[in-house]
Design a protein around this motif. Sequence first.
Motif, PDB file in Angstrom:
ATOM      1  N   ASP A  22     -16.969 -33.027  54.850  1.00 52.97           N
ATOM      2  CA  ASP A  22     -15.761 -33.218  54.043  1.00 52.97           C
ATOM      3  C   ASP A  22     -15.225 -31.854  53.632  1.00 52.97           C
ATOM      4  OD1 ASP A  22     -13.777 -33.921  52.313  1.00 52.97           O
ATOM      5  OD2 ASP A  22     -15.088 -34.884  50.836  1.00 52.97           O
ATOM      6  N   GLU A  23     -14.310 -31.299  54.420  1.00 54.72           N
ATOM      7  CA  GLU A  23     -13.786 -29.964  54.133  1.00 54.72           C
ATOM      8  C   GLU A  23     -13.045 -29.929  52.801  1.00 54.72           C
ATOM      9  OE1 GLU A  23     -13.066 -27.340  57.969  1.00 54.72           O
ATOM     10  OE2 GLU A  23     -11.598 -28.960  57.803  1.00 54.72           O
ATOM     11  N   ALA A  24     -12.321 -30.993  52.484  1.00 54.54           N
ATOM     12  CA  ALA A  24     -11.583 -31.026  51.215  1.00 54.54           C
ATOM     13  C   ALA A  24     -12.553 -30.995  50.039  1.00 54.54           C
ATOM     14  CB  ALA A  24     -10.703 -32.266  51.162  1.00 54.54           C
ATOM     15  N   GLY A  25     -13.642 -31.735  50.174  1.00 51.42           N
ATOM     16  CA  GLY A  25     -14.640 -31.741  49.108  1.00 51.42           C
ATOM     17  C   GLY A  25     -15.296 -30.388  48.926  1.00 51.42           C
ATOM     18  N   LEU A  26     -15.573 -29.720  50.038  1.00 53.44           N
ATOM     19  CA  LEU A  26     -16.170 -28.390  49.975  1.00 53.44           C
ATOM     20  C   LEU A  26     -15.212 -27.385  49.342  1.00 53.44           C
ATOM     21  CD1 LEU A  26     -17.915 -28.217  53.464  1.00 53.44           C
ATOM     22  CD2 LEU A  26     -19.023 -28.415  51.239  1.00 53.44           C
ATOM     23  N   GLU A  27     -13.924 -27.517  49.646  1.00 53.40           N
ATOM     24  CA  GLU A  27     -12.933 -26.615  49.066  1.00 53.40           C
ATOM     25  C   GLU A  27     -12.832 -26.822  47.561  1.00 53.40           C
ATOM     26  OE1 GLU A  27      -8.342 -25.107  49.800  1.00 53.40           O
ATOM     27  OE2 GLU A  27      -9.260 -26.572  51.146  1.00 53.40           O
ATOM     28  N   TYR A  29     -15.218 -27.870  45.666  1.00 53.21           N
ATOM     29  CA  TYR A  29     -16.441 -27.293  45.105  1.00 53.21           C
ATOM     30  C   TYR A  29     -16.317 -25.778  44.997  1.00 53.21           C
ATOM     31  CZ  TYR A  29     -21.293 -25.799  44.709  1.00 53.21           C
ATOM     32  OH  TYR A  29     -22.446 -25.186  44.300  1.00 53.21           O
ATOM     33  N   ALA A  30     -15.762 -25.153  46.024  1.00 49.84           N
ATOM     34  CA  ALA A  30     -15.584 -23.691  46.007  1.00 49.84           C
ATOM     35  C   ALA A  30     -14.673 -23.265  44.860  1.00 49.84           C
ATOM     36  CB  ALA A  30     -15.021 -23.209  47.341  1.00 49.84           C
ATOM     37  N   TRP A  35     -16.377 -17.225  41.067  1.00 50.51           N
ATOM     38  CA  TRP A  35     -17.178 -16.406  41.970  1.00 50.51           C
ATOM     39  C   TRP A  35     -17.342 -14.984  41.463  1.00 50.51           C
ATOM     40  CZ3 TRP A  35     -20.022 -18.632  45.573  1.00 50.51           C
ATOM     41  CH2 TRP A  35     -19.657 -19.920  46.006  1.00 50.51           C
ATOM     42  N   ASP A  36     -16.318 -14.433  40.851  1.00 45.19           N
ATOM     43  CA  ASP A  36     -16.423 -13.075  40.328  1.00 45.19           C
ATOM     44  C   ASP A  36     -17.480 -13.002  39.226  1.00 45.19           C
ATOM     45  OD1 ASP A  36     -14.504 -12.111  42.046  1.00 45.19           O
ATOM     46  OD2 ASP A  36     -12.858 -12.375  40.618  1.00 45.19           O
ATOM     47  N   VAL A  71     -19.067 -19.546  52.283  1.00 52.89           N
ATOM     48  CA  VAL A  71     -20.339 -19.707  51.585  1.00 52.89           C
ATOM     49  C   VAL A  71     -20.669 -21.178  51.355  1.00 52.89           C
ATOM     50  CG1 VAL A  71     -21.561 -19.230  49.425  1.00 52.89           C
ATOM     51  CG2 VAL A  71     -20.214 -17.432  50.514  1.00 52.89           C
ATOM     52  N   VAL A  72     -19.708 -21.939  50.859  1.00 53.21           N
ATOM     53  CA  VAL A  72     -19.987 -23.344  50.546  1.00 53.21           C
ATOM     54  C   VAL A  72     -20.042 -24.214  51.792  1.00 53.21           C
ATOM     55  CG1 VAL A  72     -18.982 -23.148  48.250  1.00 53.21           C
ATOM     56  CG2 VAL A  72     -17.551 -23.917  50.147  1.00 53.21           C
TER      57      VAL A  72
END
Length: 301
Positions: A22-27, A29-30, A35-36, A71-72
């Motif tokens: 699920d690319e949308a779900g991973l995005e 999550y990211a 991240w900084d 990364v995710v």
Amino acid sequence: MAIPQNLFWERFLSPVVKFLIDEAGLERYALSIDWDKQSARFQRADVLIPTYYSNHKFRSIEGGYLNPKVVVSYDPIMQYLLPPNEYLVRQALIDAIQVKPRRILDLGCGTGSTTLMLKQAFPQAEVIGLDLSAYMLVLADNKATNAGLDIIWRHGNAQKTAFGDAAFDLVTASLLFREIPTTVCQAIVQECFRVLVAGGQVLLLDVNQKALRQLEWLNDAIEEPYLREYAAFNLDKSMEQAGFATLPTQDVWWIHQITSGVKPLAKKDVAIHKQVRQYVSKSTDNGDLEDLGSPVFGIRT
């Protein structure tokens, strides 16, 4: 005629992987991670990012491992790109260990999948995972926390780890050498020799070089800019040049290989190490990487 690597991925592999995750779900999550802020816990100002790394692409995504999107998506994608099963491939490295280490260094640890398995196999050992991407270490640390494992994560370059001489009993690297220039490979092998104690072992898990030389399509299927350079590289000779006594290279499901070496003992130490310390594998019950605490597993269609 060989298909250009980026086209092979985009035309054949990418549609399959996109169907499975699920690319949308991973995005989403990211985007949920600062991240900084999170990477600042690991970021070291003295670590210089080499151009071969900053220009790297992971499955055609710009920025490579310096891109949170990569990364995710790394864990969910890799489970489909390490046949026949990612856990079995990584477990082969664990099973090839012939020492009982007190300190372990996992080079190019990425999201920490192998690092976590090393800690599970040797719960009393101090385990350190080192990677050039502080973003990767953010996810690796989350996985270790979720799995209840105490692992040290270090931002650094495998060529120059900044650890002292003879600091580790075991050094490992999984899926690292195929992604870097062979001059860097040689430097890393030499660094492994330096940081290992006499009698210590190095284990390198990667794509089977013999298979790459025999089957051109593998070079296209595995999208890495230095893959052909790696295929022509004599890793056994590299180990010998660094000073290692090499062990027979082990084929893992034919498409992978484990290259291993031992740092020879000095004559004065031979009497102390008459018996080789053998390790008996302690696999997890169900052999599933999802149980190693990755928060991105379970994000699927």
